[in-house]
Design a protein around this motif. Structure first.
Motif, mmCIF file in Angstrom:
data_model
loop_
_atom_site.group_PDB
_atom_site.id
_atom_site.type_symbol
_atom_site.label_atom_id
_atom_site.label_comp_id
_atom_site.label_asym_id
_atom_site.label_seq_id
_atom_site.Cartn_x
_atom_site.Cartn_y
_atom_site.Cartn_z
ATOM 1 N N ILE A 7 -21.364 -19.851 13.612
ATOM 2 C CA ILE A 7 -21.118 -18.935 12.499
ATOM 3 C C ILE A 7 -21.944 -19.358 11.290
ATOM 4 O O ILE A 7 -22.036 -20.535 10.941
ATOM 5 C CB ILE A 7 -19.627 -18.831 12.140
ATOM 6 N N ARG A 9 -23.971 -17.428 7.483
ATOM 7 C CA ARG A 9 -24.105 -16.260 6.603
ATOM 8 C C ARG A 9 -25.429 -15.552 6.882
ATOM 9 O O ARG A 9 -26.491 -16.187 6.905
ATOM 10 C CB ARG A 9 -24.048 -16.680 5.133
ATOM 11 N N SER A 41 -22.165 -13.790 11.939
ATOM 12 C CA SER A 41 -21.491 -14.023 10.664
ATOM 13 C C SER A 41 -20.011 -13.724 10.813
ATOM 14 O O SER A 41 -19.639 -12.669 11.351
ATOM 15 C CB SER A 41 -22.077 -13.125 9.571
ATOM 16 N N PRO A 42 -19.139 -14.593 10.321
ATOM 17 C CA PRO A 42 -17.699 -14.298 10.380
ATOM 18 C C PRO A 42 -17.326 -13.070 9.557
ATOM 19 O O PRO A 42 -16.276 -12.465 9.794
ATOM 20 C CB PRO A 42 -17.051 -15.572 9.833
ATOM 21 N N ASP A 77 -19.374 -24.461 13.155
ATOM 22 C CA ASP A 77 -19.265 -23.857 11.821
ATOM 23 C C ASP A 77 -20.430 -24.280 10.930
ATOM 24 O O ASP A 77 -20.517 -25.439 10.510
ATOM 25 C CB ASP A 77 -17.930 -24.269 11.194
ATOM 26 N N PHE A 79 -21.098 -22.057 8.214
ATOM 27 C CA PHE A 79 -20.901 -21.001 7.212
ATOM 28 C C PHE A 79 -20.410 -21.603 5.906
ATOM 29 O O PHE A 79 -19.458 -22.374 5.887
ATOM 30 C CB PHE A 79 -19.884 -19.977 7.728
ATOM 31 N N ALA A 81 -18.666 -20.569 2.515
ATOM 32 C CA ALA A 81 -17.933 -19.490 1.854
ATOM 33 C C ALA A 81 -18.275 -19.452 0.367
ATOM 34 O O ALA A 81 -18.431 -20.493 -0.275
ATOM 35 C CB ALA A 81 -16.435 -19.677 2.047
ATOM 36 N N ASP A 86 -14.142 -14.598 1.440
ATOM 37 C CA ASP A 86 -14.866 -15.279 2.530
ATOM 38 C C ASP A 86 -13.973 -16.309 3.198
ATOM 39 O O ASP A 86 -13.906 -16.405 4.432
ATOM 40 C CB ASP A 86 -16.111 -15.988 1.980
ATOM 41 N N GLN A 89 -11.319 -14.733 5.368
ATOM 42 C CA GLN A 89 -11.878 -14.168 6.596
ATOM 43 C C GLN A 89 -12.164 -15.254 7.622
ATOM 44 O O GLN A 89 -11.839 -15.119 8.805
ATOM 45 C CB GLN A 89 -13.167 -13.404 6.265
ATOM 46 N N VAL A 90 -12.743 -16.346 7.173
ATOM 47 C CA VAL A 90 -13.067 -17.440 8.094
ATOM 48 C C VAL A 90 -11.788 -18.065 8.647
ATOM 49 O O VAL A 90 -11.706 -18.387 9.844
ATOM 50 C CB VAL A 90 -13.941 -18.500 7.381
ATOM 51 N N LYS A 94 -10.808 -18.339 12.595
ATOM 52 C CA LYS A 94 -10.532 -19.632 13.224
ATOM 53 C C LYS A 94 -9.114 -19.678 13.799
ATOM 54 O O LYS A 94 -8.883 -20.298 14.852
ATOM 55 C CB LYS A 94 -10.749 -20.768 12.215
ATOM 56 N N GLN A 108 -11.177 -27.881 11.097
ATOM 57 C CA GLN A 108 -10.988 -27.354 9.747
ATOM 58 C C GLN A 108 -10.347 -28.387 8.827
ATOM 59 O O GLN A 108 -10.717 -28.509 7.654
ATOM 60 C CB GLN A 108 -10.135 -26.092 9.782
#
Length: 373
Positions: A7, A9, A41-42, A77, A79, A81, A86, A89-90, A94, A108
């Motif tokens: 993932i 951007r 992209s997530p 990951d 990405f 945010a 953002d 959404q992520v 997940k 995470q």
């Protein structure tokens, strides 16, 4: 082998993923012994859709191919945010991956930990690892700020920075003098006679953010500029942590930051050692092993708390007395430093080839990680 989802951007500058496109194109995507990779992209994901629009990359043809794929169970990951939307959404993506029995790298919880500078300091302090003393700046605790500054009567400079900031932004410089304090950022300066007034100003100025205060370390300098050492620790899976690469970032002469995004230059670790051997007139070749061992030890301690993770970037300082301190830990370490060292090594073909090899090898470790049974 299951497909790995990466993932990131989407950006129009060097599409489809901006500067990370170069990073992704260096991955060993043509190696059929490794899992296939789907990039997306997530922000393009929806829990109500059966598939996600994204891309695959064909190294032989050098082309990105638009395609669609169901949400993979393995996620790497990359990405960053930018907004609360953002982040939400992520987190939702997940959560769905984990509910399906998937695996996300880095975990995470580890990413959240590394992003929080004060939590990193607390962990390092509790584990008795070398770092810089740090105070978390919060409202209604001006006495703590005064007591922290009083701990360092000989320190004239402190740095105040966003607890979750990055790339050298949002840094205030605090000067301590007999008559009081002054604080500067950009071209602005404010003067205070009491720590209570300083604290009130900071709380108002830094509203809605958490900041930390650190005394300036007496670090060694390269050609008058600040520097740090980036150590990339990676994992093939099952706690097989190892050194993925090392490099040095050197800031401008007279400055206090060494971020590549703010104009720092790159230097190989061996060139740094040669420089300081000239300064100190002694053999410093042991620094490589000492820094590597410190980062590997820290990685194993973090493994005990967060489980297997694929990689971390450690930023280290070298003091004037040649002591090492851990400054920060990065959960999404870039590889730009290795590219810059290679690009600056035109007159050293062997070093140039080695750093291009290090970059290529480091980009694909997550594929080996997910391949582990």
């Amino acid at each position: 082998m299951e497909t790995i989802g990466v993932i990131a951007r989407r950006l129009e500058d060097k599409p489809p993923f901006g500067k990370q496109t170069y990073f992704f194109e260096d991955m060993p995507l043509g190696d059929r012994s490794l899992p296939p990779v789907f990039f997306f992209s997530p922000l393009d994901w929806s829990p109500h859709q059966a598939s996600i629009p994204g891309y695959t990359y064909a190294p032989a043809r050098g082309k990105w191919q638009p395609c669609a794929h169901p949400l993979p169970r393995y996620i790497y990951d990359r990405f960053w945010a930018r907004t609360p939307q953002d982040i939400a959404q992520v987190k939702a993506l997940k959560a769905q991956v984990m509910a399906a029995g998937g695996n996300i790298q880095n975990p995470q919880a580890l990413s959240d930990f590394a992003r929080d500078k004060y939590r990193v300091f607390e962990f390092l302090r509790q584990q008795q690892l070398p770092t810089i003393d740090t105070l978390q700046l919060v409202p209604n605790q001006e006495e703590e700020l005064g007591a922290f500054l009083d701990k360092y009567p000989m320190k004239k400079v402190f740095y105040i920075k966003a607890n979750t900031g990055g790339q050298g932004r949002d840094i205030y410089i605090l000067h301590q003098a007999t008559q009081g304090f002054s604080i500067e950022w950009g071209n602005k300066v404010h003067v205070f006679t009491q720590a209570s007034g300083l604290h009130a100003f900071l709380v108002q100025q830094l509203a809605h953010q958490t900041f930390i205060v650190q005394p300036r370390a007496h670090t060694a300098r390269i050609n008058g500029g600040s520097f740090d050492v980036r150590v990339l620790i990676q994992n093939y899976g099952n706690a097989q942590y190892h050194l993925g690469g090392m490099g040095v970032r050197v800031g401008p002469k007279g400055g206090f930051m060494s971020n590549l995004s703010l104009g720092a230059t790159a230097m190989s670790f061996d060139d740094m050692v040669c420089y300081f051997q000239g300064v100190y007139s002694q053999d410093l070749s042991h620094l490589r092993e000492k820094m590597t061992d410190l980062c590997l030890h820290t990685a194993h301690l973090l493994h005990q708390q967060y489980g297997d993770f694929v990689e971390l970037g450690f930023d280290l300082l070298l003091n004037q007395d040649q002591q090492i301190q851990i400054l920060e830990i990065n959960a999404r370490p870039a590889r730009w430093l290795f590219t810059m060292i290679a690009n600056a090594s035109d007159h050293h073909p062997a070093q140039q080839a080695e750093f291009r090899r290090i970059r290529r090898a480091s980009t694909g470790k997550f594929m080996h990680f997910f391949k582990q049974p």
